[in-house]
Design a protein around this motif. Structure first.
Motif, PDB file in Angstrom:
ATOM      1  N   ILE A   1       0.841  -1.206   0.000  1.00 16.56           N
ATOM      2  CA  ILE A   1       0.000   0.000   0.000  1.00 16.56           C
ATOM      3  C   ILE A   1       0.871   1.248   0.000  1.00 16.56           C
ATOM      4  O   ILE A   1       0.596   2.223  -0.720  1.00 16.56           O
ATOM      5  CB  ILE A   1      -0.935  -0.009   1.223  1.00 16.56           C
ATOM      6  N   GLU A   2       1.937   1.233   0.782  1.00 13.84           N
ATOM      7  CA  GLU A   2       2.842   2.382   0.844  1.00 13.84           C
ATOM      8  C   GLU A   2       3.435   2.687  -0.530  1.00 13.84           C
ATOM      9  O   GLU A   2       3.614   3.858  -0.893  1.00 13.84           O
ATOM     10  CB  GLU A   2       3.974   2.100   1.842  1.00 13.84           C
ATOM     11  N   ARG A   3       3.742   1.679  -1.297  1.00 12.98           N
ATOM     12  CA  ARG A   3       4.317   1.903  -2.632  1.00 12.98           C
ATOM     13  C   ARG A   3       3.273   2.381  -3.622  1.00 12.98           C
ATOM     14  O   ARG A   3       3.549   3.238  -4.471  1.00 12.98           O
ATOM     15  CB  ARG A   3       4.945   0.604  -3.154  1.00 12.98           C
ATOM     16  N   SER A   4       2.057   1.838  -3.540  1.00 15.33           N
ATOM     17  CA  SER A   4       1.044   2.115  -4.555  1.00 15.33           C
ATOM     18  C   SER A   4       0.280   3.408  -4.293  1.00 15.33           C
ATOM     19  O   SER A   4       0.008   4.175  -5.232  1.00 15.33           O
ATOM     20  CB  SER A   4       0.050   0.950  -4.626  1.00 15.33           C
ATOM     21  N   ALA A   5      -0.098   3.654  -3.050  1.00 16.88           N
ATOM     22  CA  ALA A   5      -0.899   4.844  -2.707  1.00 16.88           C
ATOM     23  C   ALA A   5      -0.586   5.232  -1.275  1.00 16.88           C
ATOM     24  O   ALA A   5      -1.359   4.909  -0.359  1.00 16.88           O
ATOM     25  CB  ALA A   5      -2.386   4.563  -2.885  1.00 16.88           C
ATOM     26  N   PRO A   6       0.552   5.893  -1.026  1.00 14.84           N
ATOM     27  CA  PRO A   6       0.956   6.211   0.351  1.00 14.84           C
ATOM     28  C   PRO A   6      -0.114   7.028   1.080  1.00 14.84           C
ATOM     29  O   PRO A   6      -0.587   8.043   0.563  1.00 14.84           O
ATOM     30  CB  PRO A   6       2.234   7.038   0.162  1.00 14.84           C
ATOM     31  N   PRO A   7      -0.538   6.594   2.260  1.00 16.52           N
ATOM     32  CA  PRO A   7      -1.533   7.371   3.028  1.00 16.52           C
ATOM     33  C   PRO A   7      -0.929   8.678   3.524  1.00 16.52           C
ATOM     34  O   PRO A   7       0.248   8.730   3.885  1.00 16.52           O
ATOM     35  CB  PRO A   7      -1.885   6.436   4.190  1.00 16.52           C
ATOM     36  N   ARG A   8      -1.759   9.723   3.552  1.00 18.39           N
ATOM     37  CA  ARG A   8      -1.264  11.052   3.939  1.00 18.39           C
ATOM     38  C   ARG A   8      -1.682  11.462   5.336  1.00 18.39           C
ATOM     39  O   ARG A   8      -1.118  12.380   5.908  1.00 18.39           O
ATOM     40  CB  ARG A   8      -1.758  12.091   2.926  1.00 18.39           C
ATOM     41  N   THR A   9      -2.666  10.792   5.895  1.00 15.80           N
ATOM     42  CA  THR A   9      -3.150  11.151   7.230  1.00 15.80           C
ATOM     43  C   THR A   9      -3.333   9.886   8.062  1.00 15.80           C
ATOM     44  O   THR A   9      -3.367   8.763   7.539  1.00 15.80           O
ATOM     45  CB  THR A   9      -4.504  11.878   7.157  1.00 15.80           C
TER      46      THR A   9
ATOM     47  N   LEU B   1      -7.672  -2.377  -2.059  1.00 17.29           N
ATOM     48  CA  LEU B   1      -6.981  -1.105  -2.210  1.00 17.29           C
ATOM     49  C   LEU B   1      -5.943  -1.260  -3.309  1.00 17.29           C
ATOM     50  O   LEU B   1      -5.517  -2.388  -3.620  1.00 17.29           O
ATOM     51  CB  LEU B   1      -6.263  -0.715  -0.900  1.00 17.29           C
ATOM     52  N   PRO B   2      -5.489  -0.164  -3.925  1.00 14.36           N
ATOM     53  CA  PRO B   2      -4.386  -0.275  -4.881  1.00 14.36           C
ATOM     54  C   PRO B   2      -3.184  -0.964  -4.229  1.00 14.36           C
ATOM     55  O   PRO B   2      -2.809  -0.648  -3.109  1.00 14.36           O
ATOM     56  CB  PRO B   2      -4.075   1.187  -5.226  1.00 14.36           C
TER      57      PRO B   2
END
Length: 286
Positions: free
Chosen positions: A61-69, A150-151
């Protein structure tokens, strides 16, 4: 005064670290849980479906769509069925939340990392959430793609999983250090042989290390509850009814209304010895 000062100091230091998302995150069942429960109903599963969340999910998940919050992090954990949360949807998590995981299951899971497909089949895990580096990659052998929660993640259905209760027609009695490898033999993973821990009742079945071809019969769950499980078995020859549930000394068994020993099978599971015929088994926890 000292207690008040120390309490205040701890609150001031720990407060900023306690990041909570809104309770609305829990208001609806996440899509992966909806898909698993719907598929389990179609397949006629009588026990809660089981899922394994692969350790590579978070990094993918961190590589595909890193969370911002923080809220996005929490939402991602829920949508990918983080271990200590999925149970509220009626879905079992394997190997489970660490605080409640017996050491025998931990041992089985550690040894089984070299036999991942066999490990999922042996422990009755029907579903797998895993990280994926490329969505267009072909589906690995032994699983079927269901959806992408998730992506960078994918929910798979695991094929050829052992049923929650089955009848093994041959056994081997082995100490744990020898059983750790033997449980991943093809005959065991496919449900034809059971590996028994040493027990006074274990020699009732002759050890058999050769190939196993003939079925010993069949078992079917009748009912499944947290502290009581019932099953019907039709045995064509002596065998062990294997329940894919964690072994614990608090479990007792009755066979056709008579108390019988609960054997420890395949390192971490429960078994009951059967003679040929039609039988009803009830496991109860006290």
């Amino acid at each position: 005064l000292t207690v008040a000062i120390v309490t205040g100091d701890l609150v001031a230091a720990a407060g900023p670290l306690q990041n909570f998302g809104p309770s609305s995150l829990l208001d609806q069942m996440v899509p992966a849980a909806v898909a698993i429960r719907a598929d389990a109903r179609v397949r006629g599963l009588r026990a809660p479906p089981r899922v394994h969340r692969s350790p590579d999910v978070d990094s993918s998940i961190e590589r595909s769509a890193p969370p911002r919050t923080v809220i996005e992090v929490q939402r991602n954990l829920l949508r990918t069925l983080i271990d200590n949360h999925a149970t509220i949807y009626g879905i079992g998590v394997v190997p489970g939340y660490d605080a409640a995981m017996p050491s025998s299951l931990g041992t089985l899971w550690t040894v089984g990392q070299r036999h991942k497909a066999g490990l999922l089949r042996l422990t009755g895990v029907e579903y797998l959430i895993s990280g994926i580096s490329d969505p267009s990659m072909p589906t690995p052998d032994g699983v079927e793609a269901m959806m992408d929660p998730l992506p960078g993640t994918r929910l798979f259905r695991v094929n050829r999983v052992l049923p929650r209760v089955y009848l093994a027609g041959t056994t081997r009695v082995l100490p744990d250090h020898a059983a750790r490898e033997a449980v991943f033999d093809p005959e065991v993973v496919e449900g034809r042989r059971a590996i028994l821990a040493p027990h006074p009742a274990a020699p009732l079945l002759a050890p058999d290390a050769g190939p196993v071809e003939q079925s010993a019969g069949a078992c079917e769950l009748e009912s499944f509850q947290d502290a009581r499980i019932a099953a019907q078995c039709q045995a064509t020859r002596p065998g062990v009814a294997v329940f894919l549930e964690q072994f614990d000394a608090g479990w007792s068994a009755s066979l056709d209304g008579r108390p019988v020993p609960v054997l420890r099978v395949n390192l971490a599971m429960r078994g009951v010895f059967l003679l040929p015929g039609t039988h009803r088994i009830v496991l109860s926890y006290q």
